[in-house]
Design a protein around this motif. Structure first.
Motif, short mmCIF file in Angstrom:
data_model
loop_
_atom_site.label_atom_id
_atom_site.label_comp_id
_atom_site.label_asym_id
_atom_site.label_seq_id
_atom_site.Cartn_x
_atom_site.Cartn_y
_atom_site.Cartn_z
N PRO A 139 7.95 21.04 56.60
CA PRO A 139 7.44 21.83 57.83
C PRO A 139 7.62 23.10 57.45
O PRO A 139 8.06 23.58 56.82
N VAL A 140 6.56 23.65 58.19
CA VAL A 140 6.31 25.07 58.17
C VAL A 140 6.68 25.67 59.85
O VAL A 140 6.12 25.26 60.81
N TYR A 141 7.50 26.87 59.93
CA TYR A 141 7.77 27.18 61.25
C TYR A 141 7.34 28.75 61.47
O TYR A 141 7.03 29.25 60.51
N GLY A 142 7.51 29.09 62.78
CA GLY A 142 6.86 30.38 62.84
C GLY A 142 8.07 31.47 62.59
O GLY A 142 9.00 31.23 61.78
N PRO A 143 7.73 32.74 62.79
CA PRO A 143 8.63 33.85 62.10
C PRO A 143 9.98 34.02 62.81
O PRO A 143 10.75 34.87 62.39
N GLY A 189 16.82 35.73 55.07
CA GLY A 189 17.49 34.96 54.31
C GLY A 189 16.62 33.80 53.45
O GLY A 189 17.36 32.83 53.31
N LEU A 190 15.25 33.91 53.34
CA LEU A 190 14.50 32.82 52.82
C LEU A 190 14.57 32.97 51.61
O LEU A 190 15.01 33.99 50.86
N THR A 213 17.45 25.65 54.36
CA THR A 213 17.69 24.35 55.01
C THR A 213 18.33 24.70 56.14
O THR A 213 19.38 25.69 56.12
N ALA A 214 18.05 24.22 57.20
CA ALA A 214 18.72 24.38 58.60
C ALA A 214 18.22 23.27 59.68
O ALA A 214 17.19 22.71 59.41
N VAL A 215 18.97 23.37 60.73
CA VAL A 215 18.50 22.43 61.93
C VAL A 215 17.27 23.23 62.48
O VAL A 215 17.11 24.16 62.61
N THR A 216 16.47 22.16 62.96
CA THR A 216 15.49 22.81 63.80
C THR A 216 15.10 21.68 65.04
O THR A 216 15.73 20.50 65.00
N VAL A 217 14.27 22.11 65.89
CA VAL A 217 14.25 21.15 67.25
C VAL A 217 13.64 19.68 66.73
O VAL A 217 14.27 18.80 67.56
N ASP A 218 12.87 19.79 65.56
CA ASP A 218 12.26 18.51 65.45
C ASP A 218 13.13 17.74 64.27
O ASP A 218 13.04 16.58 63.99
N GLY A 255 18.83 18.68 60.35
CA GLY A 255 18.55 19.55 59.25
C GLY A 255 17.26 19.24 58.49
O GLY A 255 17.48 18.12 57.77
N ILE A 256 16.73 20.12 57.70
CA ILE A 256 15.89 20.10 56.75
C ILE A 256 15.45 21.17 56.08
O ILE A 256 15.35 22.29 56.71
N TYR A 257 14.94 21.11 54.86
CA TYR A 257 14.47 22.40 54.28
C TYR A 257 13.09 22.68 55.04
O TYR A 257 12.11 21.64 55.25
N HIS A 258 12.75 23.94 55.24
CA HIS A 258 11.47 24.23 56.02
C HIS A 258 11.36 25.61 55.49
O HIS A 258 11.94 26.57 55.29
N TYR A 259 9.77 25.87 55.56
CA TYR A 259 9.09 27.26 55.18
C TYR A 259 9.25 27.96 56.84
O TYR A 259 8.97 27.35 57.61
#
Ligand SMILES: [Zn+2]
Ligand SMILES: [Zn+2]
Length: 251
Positions: A194-198, A207-208, A215-220, A224-228
């Protein structure tokens, strides 16, 4: 005896309810792996989203759901635009292309993305899909050519069409961050991540890694998942190639 009937009836009713709700599911072969996970429903611009248990197939028209100076002037989403863009204060210069009203795109992405052993570079074409169905492009205008000369042709929502009438975003999809928020899910790259906003946790993300993610927790993804993340500096969406193994794009 009466007592046992009262126990059985609610059980039977629940059984019927479960079966009825399943019959409305388009992925009806009824194993858990062929159900499209809820997170993909956020791709509100899709015309269909299905899965075979290995890939998620997302079909879109690629037409942005916001106004653009690149729509045919007869279209109700056409809006004139001139002057200075809010991205980098470029003097807007329209490119000769127009948004197609007949294109159809298919993004086939891994349902369960994993890190790749070698990280393929992204192509000069669709590298992912935004939640409104618009293709995402990388940080280049041509082979290793920076976007510099492209910025001036970005419209009021920071996108523009190719010569094949494919509207796309190379940078933050402004309409999506305005309507969904700076921390929201913006889309998926073809590798399924997945890709998230800024922003994250109320601040600009930092720290990208070299692929432009972490890799971090997101609302979805509470586990946790790797995400851009899409940021406002080069490389904007993706860095040195896909983190995972890309699926396919076709049109
Ligand atoms: Zn472009
Ligand atoms: Zn993050």
């Amino acid at each position: 005896m009466r007592k046992s009937i009262f126990l059985i009836v609610p059980f039977f009713a629940a059984f019927i309810l479960i079966n009825c709700s399943n019959s409305d599911d388009p992925a009806e072969t009824s194993t858990a792996t062929t159900t499209v996970p809820d997170v993909y429903q956020k791709i509100y611009g899709a015309t269909s989203i299905t899965t075979d248990g290995t890939y998620v197939t997302i079909k879109t028209t690629g037409q942005p759901d916001h106004k653009s100076v690149y729509y045919p002037t007869t279209n109700d989403k056409y809006e004139a635009f001139s002057g200075t863009t809010t991205f980098g204060n470029y003097t807007f210069k329209k490119n000769p292309n127009t948004i197609s009203l007949t294109n159809a795109y298919t993004f086939k992405i891994p349902l369960n993305p994993v890190v790749a052993t070698t990280h393929a570079s992204t192509p000069l074409a669709a590298i992912g899909v935004a939640i409104n169905g618009v293709p995402l492009f990388n940080q280049y205008a041509g082979p290793n050519q920076p976007l510099t000369d492209e910025f001036q042709s970005f419209d009021q929502y920071w996108g523009h069409p190719t010569a094949t009438s494919m509207y796309h975003y190379h940078i933050e999809p402004l309409y999506l961050t305005q309507t969904k928020g700076k921390e929201a899910l913006m889309g998926f790259l073809l590798d399924g991540f997945p890709v998230y906003g800024p922003e994250e946790n109320g601040a600009a993300v930092t720290g990208l890694d070299v692929y432009h993610g972490h890799t971090a927790v997101t609302v979805d993804y509470p586990n946790g998942i790797y995400h851009y993340h899409i940021t406002n500096t080069d490389p904007y969406i993706n860095g040195n190639g896909y983190y995972g193994t890309a699926g396919t794009f076709s049109n």
